[in-house]
Design a protein around this motif. Structure first.
Motif, mmCIF file in Angstrom:
data_model
loop_
_atom_site.group_PDB
_atom_site.id
_atom_site.type_symbol
_atom_site.label_atom_id
_atom_site.label_comp_id
_atom_site.label_asym_id
_atom_site.label_seq_id
_atom_site.Cartn_x
_atom_site.Cartn_y
_atom_site.Cartn_z
ATOM 1 N N SER A 163 -26.387 -163.900 -2.133
ATOM 2 C CA SER A 163 -26.154 -164.778 -3.360
ATOM 3 C C SER A 163 -25.491 -166.232 -3.040
ATOM 4 N N TRP A 164 -24.440 -166.106 -2.226
ATOM 5 C CA TRP A 164 -23.888 -167.352 -2.181
ATOM 6 C C TRP A 164 -24.727 -168.457 -1.481
ATOM 7 N N TRP A 219 -20.577 -152.328 -8.178
ATOM 8 C CA TRP A 219 -19.476 -153.436 -8.546
ATOM 9 C C TRP A 219 -19.256 -154.295 -7.142
ATOM 10 N N ILE A 220 -19.147 -153.686 -6.119
ATOM 11 C CA ILE A 220 -18.905 -154.274 -4.799
ATOM 12 C C ILE A 220 -20.194 -154.275 -4.026
ATOM 13 N N THR A 221 -20.814 -155.330 -3.770
ATOM 14 C CA THR A 221 -21.859 -155.414 -3.087
ATOM 15 C C THR A 221 -21.744 -155.479 -1.393
ATOM 16 N N ASP A 222 -22.902 -155.319 -0.839
ATOM 17 C CA ASP A 222 -22.568 -155.204 0.696
ATOM 18 C C ASP A 222 -22.729 -156.704 1.276
ATOM 19 N N ARG A 223 -22.478 -157.019 2.604
ATOM 20 C CA ARG A 223 -22.181 -158.113 3.037
ATOM 21 C C ARG A 223 -23.511 -158.983 3.049
ATOM 22 N N THR A 269 -46.407 -162.889 1.249
ATOM 23 C CA THR A 269 -45.948 -162.105 0.560
ATOM 24 C C THR A 269 -44.557 -161.360 1.628
ATOM 25 N N PHE A 270 -44.773 -161.165 2.646
ATOM 26 C CA PHE A 270 -44.070 -160.756 3.617
ATOM 27 C C PHE A 270 -42.388 -161.217 3.472
ATOM 28 N N PRO A 271 -42.257 -162.633 3.469
ATOM 29 C CA PRO A 271 -40.828 -163.169 3.446
ATOM 30 C C PRO A 271 -40.033 -162.419 2.242
ATOM 31 N N ALA A 272 -40.701 -161.965 1.113
ATOM 32 C CA ALA A 272 -40.050 -161.508 -0.041
ATOM 33 C C ALA A 272 -39.601 -160.073 0.279
ATOM 34 N N LEU A 273 -40.012 -159.348 0.907
ATOM 35 C CA LEU A 273 -39.490 -158.335 1.640
ATOM 36 C C LEU A 273 -38.134 -158.364 2.227
ATOM 37 N N LEU A 274 -37.709 -159.532 2.917
ATOM 38 C CA LEU A 274 -36.777 -159.683 3.698
ATOM 39 C C LEU A 274 -35.517 -160.143 2.737
ATOM 40 N N LEU A 275 -35.600 -160.116 1.424
ATOM 41 C CA LEU A 275 -34.544 -160.303 0.527
ATOM 42 C C LEU A 275 -34.246 -159.365 0.062
ATOM 43 N N SER A 276 -32.735 -159.070 -0.075
ATOM 44 C CA SER A 276 -32.075 -157.802 -0.564
ATOM 45 C C SER A 276 -32.164 -157.775 -2.021
ATOM 46 N N THR A 277 -32.374 -156.745 -2.403
ATOM 47 C CA THR A 277 -32.494 -156.530 -3.925
ATOM 48 C C THR A 277 -31.094 -156.178 -4.635
ATOM 49 N N GLN A 278 -30.699 -156.528 -5.795
ATOM 50 C CA GLN A 278 -29.610 -156.476 -6.612
ATOM 51 C C GLN A 278 -29.489 -154.886 -6.855
#
Length: 227
Positions: free
Chosen positions: A48-49, A38-42, A25-34
């Motif tokens: 997303s790309w 309007w303008i997301t961070d890098r 379950t730890f890898p899921a914590l590394l993904l940034s949440t939406q």
């Protein structure tokens, strides 16, 4: 000594509690949440790309009916990719080196593709067990061979992922042990083994990414046969 090499593949536990659940379950914590901006961070833009790129690659061999599986296949790809890469860090545990876990992922998903084909197109799915134009005396043997080939697919998926990651981890540990042992007696040989260790680590990073992609790609090909 031989047992210590394989200790890294035993499931760790703390106070009798298995830590493999935390490792999964730890890898899921590394993904940034939406967020609602309007303008997301890098990081969110890069994530997303990358997810969009993975989804396009996985959906390319599938027809429009198979695009319903995009969320499942992309999530599985990210899950395996993060677990394989995090397992290369020192003092970590790689859950995908456990055959039981890989089979627990492969068998239900393979069975889901098979049941999908039997439900939507039973005649075409059963026709895969007998090639067209087969001579009559060879029909029983070919049906048995094709059935065995069909049933062995999830086992091949799990064993392939387990064997590749286990072999790479063992080679890294063996060469790192040799490097540490030779540094005091033969420093030049130790530098040479250190270079080999670096190249092997780069190769293992590539293997970790490729095996995650191959696992999901084969599932998508099995799905394409049944839709």
């Amino acid at each position: 000594m031989n047992l210590s090499f394989f200790d890294q593949f035993s499931s760790p536990s703390l106070l009798g509690i298995p830590l493999i659940l935390i490792a999964m379950t730890f890898p899921a914590l590394l993904l940034s949440t939406q967020n609602n901006r309007w303008i997301t961070d890098r990081l969110s833009t890069l994530q997303s790309w990358f997810i969009s790129l993975i989804t396009k690659q996985l959906m390319m061999p599938l027809s429009n009916k198979g695009h319903k599986w995009a969320l499942i296949l992309t999530s599985l790809m990210l899950f395996l990719l993060l677990i394989n890469l995090l397992g290369l860090l020192p003092y970590t545990f790689t859950p995908t080196t456990q055959l039981s876990m890989n089979l627990a992922l492969a068998i239900p998903l393979w069975l889901a593709t098979l049941l999908t084909g039997l439900r939507n197109q039973p005649s075409i799915s059963l026709a895969h067990l007998l090639p067209e134009g087969t001579p009559t005396p060879l029909i029983p043997a070919l049906v048995l061979i094709e059935t065995t080939s069909l049933l062995i697919r999830p086992l091949a998926l799990g064993v392939r992922l387990t064997a590749n990651l286990t072999a790479g981890h063992l080679l890294i540990q063996l060469i790192s042990t040799a490097t540490a042992s030779l540094v005091s007696t033969m420093p030049m040989i130790s530098l040479l083994t250190l270079l080999v260790l670096f190249l092997l680590t780069v190769l293992e990073v590539a293997v970790a990414m490729i095996q995650a992609y191959v696992f999901v790609l084969l599932l998508s090909l099995y799905l394409q046969e049944n839709i």
